[in-house]
Design a protein around this motif. Structure first.
Motif, PDB file in Angstrom:
ATOM      1  N   ASN A 137      32.639  32.858  37.211  1.00 56.70           N
ATOM      2  CA  ASN A 137      32.003  32.162  36.086  1.00 56.70           C
ATOM      3  C   ASN A 137      32.238  30.647  36.152  1.00 56.70           C
ATOM      4  N   GLY A 138      32.061  30.109  37.362  1.00 56.24           N
ATOM      5  CA  GLY A 138      32.141  28.661  37.561  1.00 56.24           C
ATOM      6  C   GLY A 138      33.535  28.118  37.820  1.00 56.24           C
ATOM      7  N   LYS A 139      34.561  28.987  37.716  1.00 53.74           N
ATOM      8  CA  LYS A 139      35.941  28.528  37.919  1.00 53.74           C
ATOM      9  C   LYS A 139      36.467  29.009  39.271  1.00 53.74           C
ATOM     10  N   PRO A 140      37.021  28.084  40.084  1.00 54.35           N
ATOM     11  CA  PRO A 140      37.488  28.467  41.422  1.00 54.35           C
ATOM     12  C   PRO A 140      38.905  29.034  41.428  1.00 54.35           C
ATOM     13  N   ILE A 141      39.095  30.045  42.263  1.00 54.03           N
ATOM     14  CA  ILE A 141      40.431  30.559  42.565  1.00 54.03           C
ATOM     15  C   ILE A 141      40.586  30.448  44.073  1.00 54.03           C
ATOM     16  N   CYS A 142      41.657  29.775  44.518  1.00 53.78           N
ATOM     17  CA  CYS A 142      41.870  29.506  45.938  1.00 53.78           C
ATOM     18  C   CYS A 142      43.115  30.232  46.455  1.00 53.78           C
ATOM     19  N   GLU A 143      43.186  30.332  47.784  1.00 53.36           N
ATOM     20  CA  GLU A 143      44.283  30.998  48.499  1.00 53.36           C
ATOM     21  C   GLU A 143      44.143  32.517  48.352  1.00 53.36           C
ATOM     22  N   SER A 144      43.965  33.181  49.497  1.00 62.98           N
ATOM     23  CA  SER A 144      43.566  34.591  49.495  1.00 62.98           C
ATOM     24  C   SER A 144      44.529  35.518  48.756  1.00 62.98           C
ATOM     25  N   ALA A 145      45.835  35.346  48.943  1.00 69.66           N
ATOM     26  CA  ALA A 145      46.793  36.235  48.265  1.00 69.66           C
ATOM     27  C   ALA A 145      46.702  36.070  46.752  1.00 69.66           C
ATOM     28  N   ILE A 146      46.510  34.837  46.314  1.00 74.62           N
ATOM     29  CA  ILE A 146      46.357  34.558  44.876  1.00 74.62           C
ATOM     30  C   ILE A 146      45.047  35.152  44.364  1.00 74.62           C
ATOM     31  N   ILE A 147      43.997  35.048  45.168  1.00 79.15           N
ATOM     32  CA  ILE A 147      42.691  35.606  44.764  1.00 79.15           C
ATOM     33  C   ILE A 147      42.793  37.118  44.581  1.00 79.15           C
ATOM     34  N   VAL A 148      43.445  37.791  45.542  1.00 74.04           N
ATOM     35  CA  VAL A 148      43.565  39.257  45.458  1.00 74.04           C
ATOM     36  C   VAL A 148      44.335  39.657  44.197  1.00 74.04           C
ATOM     37  N   GLU A 149      45.416  38.952  43.901  1.00 75.85           N
ATOM     38  CA  GLU A 149      46.171  39.251  42.672  1.00 75.85           C
ATOM     39  C   GLU A 149      45.319  38.987  41.432  1.00 75.85           C
ATOM     40  N   TYR A 150      44.542  37.923  41.473  1.00 77.70           N
ATOM     41  CA  TYR A 150      43.667  37.591  40.345  1.00 77.70           C
ATOM     42  C   TYR A 150      42.654  38.719  40.114  1.00 77.70           C
ATOM     43  N   ILE A 151      42.045  39.172  41.191  1.00 77.48           N
ATOM     44  CA  ILE A 151      41.070  40.271  41.097  1.00 77.48           C
ATOM     45  C   ILE A 151      41.731  41.504  40.494  1.00 77.48           C
ATOM     46  N   ASP A 152      42.952  41.792  40.941  1.00 76.20           N
ATOM     47  CA  ASP A 152      43.650  42.981  40.455  1.00 76.20           C
ATOM     48  C   ASP A 152      44.005  42.862  38.978  1.00 76.20           C
ATOM     49  N   GLU A 153      44.338  41.657  38.539  1.00 76.07           N
ATOM     50  CA  GLU A 153      44.716  41.444  37.138  1.00 76.07           C
ATOM     51  C   GLU A 153      43.503  41.476  36.209  1.00 76.07           C
ATOM     52  N   VAL A 154      42.414  40.863  36.639  1.00 78.39           N
ATOM     53  CA  VAL A 154      41.226  40.787  35.772  1.00 78.39           C
ATOM     54  C   VAL A 154      40.531  42.145  35.683  1.00 78.39           C
ATOM     55  N   TRP A 155      40.414  42.834  36.810  1.00 78.55           N
ATOM     56  CA  TRP A 155      39.742  44.135  36.828  1.00 78.55           C
ATOM     57  C   TRP A 155      40.791  45.211  37.089  1.00 78.55           C
ATOM     58  N   HIS A 156      41.706  45.341  36.133  1.00 76.64           N
ATOM     59  CA  HIS A 156      42.880  46.208  36.301  1.00 76.64           C
ATOM     60  C   HIS A 156      42.607  47.678  36.025  1.00 76.64           C
ATOM     61  N   ASP A 157      41.404  47.998  35.554  1.00 80.62           N
ATOM     62  CA  ASP A 157      41.121  49.377  35.133  1.00 80.62           C
ATOM     63  C   ASP A 157      40.705  50.277  36.292  1.00 80.62           C
TER      64      ASP A 157
END
Length: 219
Positions: free
Chosen positions: A60-80
């Motif tokens: 939604n227009g906001k960047p997340i950088c660094e692959s390990a951080i991105i994977v954790e972000y994905i897991d946290e946002v779509w935790h279901d």
């Protein structure tokens, strides 16, 4: 509000691959943009002005950088769906330790197996096998590093396996003979559609590596 996801990536990148697998595990739709790393797009430079590297996930227009951080972000946002990190704090810390280990050790050592010659290359090959043997110990008798299902360590490591053919061919060594558990683990990972549909063909990666070697004056 509809989720808008854009991934700025480069097809053979083991760091991008882990993000693509995480997105696939969560069943997320996204726009994929393959970057020309010799001529980086204005969007990449805008979204990652510090490192100017792929992958970058734009949510939604906001960047997340660094692959390990991105994977954790994905897991946290779509935790279901398909959790990648353990729920137990200690187990989570251990998973993060091994992801960090992979990132600090495996990339540079693997790269040296095809960018060096002679004694330096021999050292790189030995170090690469030693790293994989340490990871085999951590895997133990489990199906995956995450237990019975794919976890963040599996997702973080599996992208390297499509480079194994290049490492072996140019370094003249056999990963399967030295580290059979890792090969068996990789085969189990590939039974997951998220992995099998994401990993690029190892021969295609080898062609890319040969092009790089020519540019570096190694061929």
């Amino acid at each position: 509000m509809a989720e808008e996801l854009i991934l700025l990536d480069f097809w053979p990148s083991m760091f991008g691959i882990r993000v693509r697998i995480a997105l696939a595990e969560k069943g997320l739709k996204y726009e994929y943009r393959d970057e020309d790393l010799k001529n980086k797009s204005p969007l990449l430079l805008q979204m990652n002005p510090v490192h100017k590297k792929i992958p970058v996930l734009i949510h939604n227009g906001k960047p997340i950088c660094e692959s390990a951080i991105i994977v954790e972000y994905i897991d946290e946002v779509w935790h279901d769906k398909s959790p990648l990190l353990p729920s137990d704090p200690y187990q989570r810390s251990q998973a993060r330790f091994w992801v960090d280990f992979i990132d600090k050790k495996l990339y540079d050592t693997g790269r040296r197996t095809w960018t060096t010659t002679g004694e330096e290359q021999e050292t790189a090959m030995k170090e690469f096998i030693e790293i994989l043997k340490l990871l085999e110990e951590q895997l133990g008798d489990k199906a995956f590093f995450g237990g019975d299902t794919l976890g963040i360590v599996d997702v973080s490591l599996i992208g390297y396996t499509c480079w194994f053919y290049s490492y072996e061919t140019l370094g003249n060594f056999n990963i399967g003979a030295e580290c059979p558990k890792i090969i068996g683990w990789a085969e189990r990972c590939s039974n997951n559609e998220s992995v099998s549909k994401t990993l690029p063909d190892s021969k295609k990666v080898f062609g890319f590596v040969q092009e790089l070697r020519k540019k570096f004056g190694l061929e």
